[in-house]
Design an enzyme around this catalytic site. Structure first.
Site, PDB file in Angstrom:
ATOM      1  N   LYS A  24      -1.965  19.925   6.008  1.00 21.17           N
ATOM      2  CA  LYS A  24      -1.971  18.452   6.006  1.00 21.17           C
ATOM      3  C   LYS A  24      -2.378  17.971   7.390  1.00 21.17           C
ATOM      4  CE  LYS A  24       1.097  14.385   5.859  1.00 21.17           C
ATOM      5  NZ  LYS A  24       2.414  13.818   5.511  1.00 21.17           N
ATOM      6  N   ASP A  29      -0.018   8.474  10.674  1.00 20.08           N
ATOM      7  CA  ASP A  29       0.585   8.004   9.423  1.00 20.08           C
ATOM      8  C   ASP A  29       1.398   6.742   9.684  1.00 20.08           C
ATOM      9  OD1 ASP A  29       1.678   7.653   6.940  1.00 20.08           O
ATOM     10  OD2 ASP A  29       3.010   9.401   7.025  1.00 20.08           O
ATOM     11  N   LYS A  74       5.610   1.936   7.499  1.00 20.19           N
ATOM     12  CA  LYS A  74       6.824   2.514   8.083  1.00 20.19           C
ATOM     13  C   LYS A  74       7.465   1.502   9.034  1.00 20.19           C
ATOM     14  CE  LYS A  74       5.491   7.404   8.161  1.00 20.19           C
ATOM     15  NZ  LYS A  74       6.600   7.871   7.321  1.00 20.19           N
ATOM     16  N   ASP A  97       1.575  13.922  12.565  1.00 19.78           N
ATOM     17  CA  ASP A  97       1.492  14.174  11.125  1.00 19.78           C
ATOM     18  C   ASP A  97       0.298  15.066  10.774  1.00 19.78           C
ATOM     19  OD1 ASP A  97       2.865  13.812   8.744  1.00 19.78           O
ATOM     20  OD2 ASP A  97       1.696  12.058   8.140  1.00 19.78           O
ATOM     21  N   ASP A 130       3.082   5.588   1.510  1.00 19.65           N
ATOM     22  CA  ASP A 130       3.591   6.454   2.582  1.00 19.65           C
ATOM     23  C   ASP A 130       3.773   7.897   2.101  1.00 19.65           C
ATOM     24  OD1 ASP A 130       4.440   7.124   5.098  1.00 19.65           O
ATOM     25  OD2 ASP A 130       6.434   6.217   4.915  1.00 19.65           O
ATOM     26  N   GLU A 159       1.616  10.019   1.330  1.00 17.63           N
ATOM     27  CA  GLU A 159       0.165  10.255   1.351  1.00 17.63           C
ATOM     28  C   GLU A 159      -0.196  11.728   1.506  1.00 17.63           C
ATOM     29  OE1 GLU A 159       1.896   9.630   3.959  1.00 17.63           O
ATOM     30  OE2 GLU A 159       1.112  11.131   5.355  1.00 17.63           O
ATOM     31  N   ARG A 189       0.936  14.383   0.039  1.00 17.35           N
ATOM     32  CA  ARG A 189       0.764  15.054  -1.266  1.00 17.35           C
ATOM     33  C   ARG A 189      -0.540  14.655  -1.923  1.00 17.35           C
ATOM     34  NH1 ARG A 189       6.463  12.782  -3.066  1.00 17.35           N
ATOM     35  NH2 ARG A 189       6.713  13.080  -0.815  1.00 17.35           N
TER      36      ARG A 189
HETATM   37  N1  BES Z   1       4.632  12.275   7.311  1.00 15.89           N
HETATM   38  C1  BES Z   1       5.712  11.719   6.555  1.00 15.89           C
HETATM   39  C2  BES Z   1       6.952  12.622   6.568  1.00 15.89           C
HETATM   40  C3  BES Z   1       7.649  12.764   7.877  1.00 15.89           C
HETATM   41  C4  BES Z   1       8.278  11.679   8.463  1.00 15.89           C
HETATM   42  C5  BES Z   1       7.721  13.995   8.468  1.00 15.89           C
HETATM   43  C6  BES Z   1       8.941  11.861   9.665  1.00 15.89           C
HETATM   44  C7  BES Z   1       8.375  14.175   9.658  1.00 15.89           C
HETATM   45  C8  BES Z   1       9.000  13.100  10.254  1.00 15.89           C
HETATM   46  C9  BES Z   1       5.289  11.557   5.111  1.00 15.89           C
HETATM   47  O1  BES Z   1       3.976  11.173   4.917  1.00 15.89           O
HETATM   48  C10 BES Z   1       6.143  10.483   4.535  1.00 15.89           C
HETATM   49  O2  BES Z   1       6.028   9.362   4.959  1.00 15.89           O
HETATM   50  N2  BES Z   1       6.974  10.840   3.571  1.00 15.89           N
HETATM   51  C11 BES Z   1       7.840   9.914   2.963  1.00 15.89           C
HETATM   52  C12 BES Z   1       7.899  10.232   1.494  1.00 15.89           C
HETATM   53  C13 BES Z   1       8.571   9.175   0.670  1.00 15.89           C
HETATM   54  C14 BES Z   1       7.777   7.891   0.699  1.00 15.89           C
HETATM   55  C15 BES Z   1       8.718   9.699  -0.741  1.00 15.89           C
HETATM   56  C16 BES Z   1       9.223  10.042   3.597  1.00 15.89           C
HETATM   57  O3  BES Z   1       9.616  11.150   3.970  1.00 15.89           O
HETATM   58  O4  BES Z   1       9.874   9.012   3.764  1.00 15.89           O
HETATM   59 ZN    ZN Z   2       2.677  11.706   6.410  1.00 15.73          ZN
HETATM   60 MN    MN Z   3       3.740   9.086   5.020  1.00 18.29          MN
END
Ligand code: BES
Ligand code: ZN
Ligand code: MN
Length: 494
Positions: A256, A261, A268, A279, A339, A341, A343
């Site tokens: 990834k 992000d 966010k 990210d 968010d 994204e 996946r």
């Molecule tokens: N890149 C983030 C996950 C992340 C956040 C990893 C902080 C490490 C530290 C990912 O793209 C994300 O935003 N995931 C969301 C998923 C949710 C919307 C289902 C998350 O973890 O809040």
């Molecule tokens: Zn992300």
């Molecule tokens: Mn995200």
């Protein structure tokens, strides 16, 4: 960093700085240096008796033994010494050496630490890294010359190979850190592509980059949907190591690579958003691993690295919550939350990977904050559809210090991804976030294809630690290298 391995008896009588690993509550049993002008280690022993230095993990002291610098480093209880700890010991020794202005260091390895030579030198190299705060500034001088001194019964040569490997792993990690630590404005997908091309040239790999037009032609609409709100074009970067036996099916590693992000329209919160420049960490670990594949590991089996690179921004063309897109493999996805994204870009990248007719797939991704909630920093999460692959990666994790712990990919969670408007939606109900991320990806992998997903929890450090610098850790590169060295590629069935 040059690393040599020799017997303690061959070390000579110079006054090179010496590091000694001290086990917890074992200070009377420490193998100390002999200084020609004093009783062996007398000054250090006196010092240890006077202070409360007791060998607690990563505790540190600098003592002068006559004119010789002695670095005492706590190794914790003997029975609890593992590669992760040894790697951090190496890191701390490098950090302290820099502070003391030392360029050369001897490290007296007690028998119990000798099997951990790779972890030690990986950590030494990692700890010697410093961020370059501007392009003209040089880097602070660091350790360049390390000797590992072995007590009997250890022979130098098998350990020398391990120590070399560790130094090369650390060097690959450090060279990718220079890219991984760049902020979002300095490392959009096109810059990552440029760096990947340069790395491929240096490491004897093939490199192809799919630009926006090619991604459109390839119907990678899930990946394109993530990039829709950004001025920066996305790209899919393919790195190819041909293998000494080109007829074998390849391993494909997918990273990834979200260069920033913001969350997109599902924005966010502002607090902490700056860390989302990391990210892209899955892709960065993939780059470091591919560099090692091409230059050090050189396995029989072909290995392909794929970086799915995009910037996730809100903008007038951005994907809206509720938008439905068709991914490359034909499945439709309701993007309920922009968010989630990672996946989406990985769904298309996994489908592209299948075109290589792989023997196995491994993806590395900062996919969910929930992985960190579940496991914290010591372990990243692993979810896999193939128990032997998962177990071999777990073992390589313990051996390398890049540790991974399993979460279930059980079909009972699948109902959470049902959408009334598409084949699936990209989030669940908020529970089991890391499992849901894994299950989403699994729908893009045929059931008979061995696949493991690693959801990274310690891809960066927010500040300098006692054993290393702030910034990208390139977690995963040491893990996959260890996995290859432990026969992971040969164990793949086809
Ligand atoms: N890149 C983030 C996950 C992340 C956040 C990893 C902080 C490490 C530290 C990912 O793209 C994300 O935003 N995931 C969301 C998923 C949710 C919307 C289902 C998350 O973890 O809040
Ligand atoms: Zn992300
Ligand atoms: Mn995200």
């Amino acid at each position: 960093m040059r690393v040599r391995v020799l017997k303690t008896a061959e070390a000579g009588r110079g006054l090179r700085p010496l590091a000694v690993l001290v086990h917890e509550n074992d200070i009377n049993d420490v193998a100390l240096p002999s200084d020609p002008r004093s009783a062996p280690g007398a000054a250090v022993r006196r010092w240890m008796r006077r202070t409360n230095f007791n060998g607690e993990p990563l505790s540190f002291a600098h003592v002068l033994d006559g004119e010789r610098d002695v670095l005492l480093i706590g190794a914790g209880p003997r029975a609890a010494l593992d590669p992760a700890r040894v790697r951090r010991i190496g890191g701390r020794l490098a950090v302290e050496s820099r502070r003391l202005g030392l360029r050369a260091l001897d490290i007296r390895l007690p028998a119990i630490a000798a099997p951990h030579a790779r972890a030690l030198t990986t950590g030494l190299a990692e700890g010697a890294y410093t961020l370059r705060l501007n392009a003209r500034a040089g880097r602070a001088p660091a350790l360049t010359d390390v000797r590992l001194l072995l007590d009997p019964p250890f022979a130098a040569s098998p350990l020398a190979r391990e120590a070399d490997r560790g130094a090369m792993i650390g060097a690959a990690i450090n060279s990718i850190r220079d890219i991984a630590n760049r902020p979002g404005n300095e490392a959009p997908p096109r810059v990552i592509a440029r760096e990947a091309r340069a790395l491929a040239r240096r490491c004897g790999l093939g490199c192809t980059v799919w630009d926006r037009r090619r991604l459109e032609a390839e119907r990678c609409r899930a990946l394109l949907a993530v990039a829709a709100g950004s001025r920066e074009d996305p790209c899919l970067i393919h790195l190819r190591y041909p293998g000494r036996n080109r007829r074998l099916r390849p391993l494909v590693v997918i990273g990834k690579t979200i260069t920033f992000d913001t969350g997109g329209l599902s924005l966010k919160p502002g607090k902490g958003m700056e860390w989302m420049k990391f990210d892209k960490s899955g892709g960065m670990a993939t780059l470091a691993f591919m560099a090692l594949v091409g230059t050090v590991l050189k396995p029989n089996r072909p290995v392909i690295g794929i970086l799915a690179a995009a910037e996730n921004m809100p903008g007038s063309a951005a994907t809206r919550p509720g938008d439905v897109v068709q991914s490359r493999n034909g499945k439709t996805i309701e993007i309920v939350n922009t968010d989630a994204e990672g996946r989406l870009v990985l769904a298309d990248a996994l489908d592209v990977a299948l075109a290589y007719k792989p023997a196995g797939l491994i993806d590395l991704a900062t996919l969910t904050g929930a992985a960190n909630v579940a496991l914290g920093r010591p372990y990243s999460a692993i979810l896999a559809n193939h128990a032997p692959l998962r177990e071999s990666l777990q073992a390589a994790g313990e051996a390398s210090g890049d540790r991974v712990w399993p979460l279930p990919l059980h079909p009972d969670y699948r109902a959470l991804l049902k959408s009334p408007f598409a084949d699936l939606k990209n989030i669940g109900d908020g529970s089991a976030g890391t499992v849901i991320g894994g299950l989403f990806l699994e729908t893009f992998v045929p059931p008979e294809m061995p696949w493991a997903h690693i959801d990274l929890t310690s891809a960066w450090e927010e500040r300098a630690t006692s054993h290393g610098p702030a910034g990208a850790t390139i977690f995963g590169a040491a893990l996959l290298t260890q996995w290859v060295d432990s026969g992971g590629l040969e164990a793949l069935a086809t």
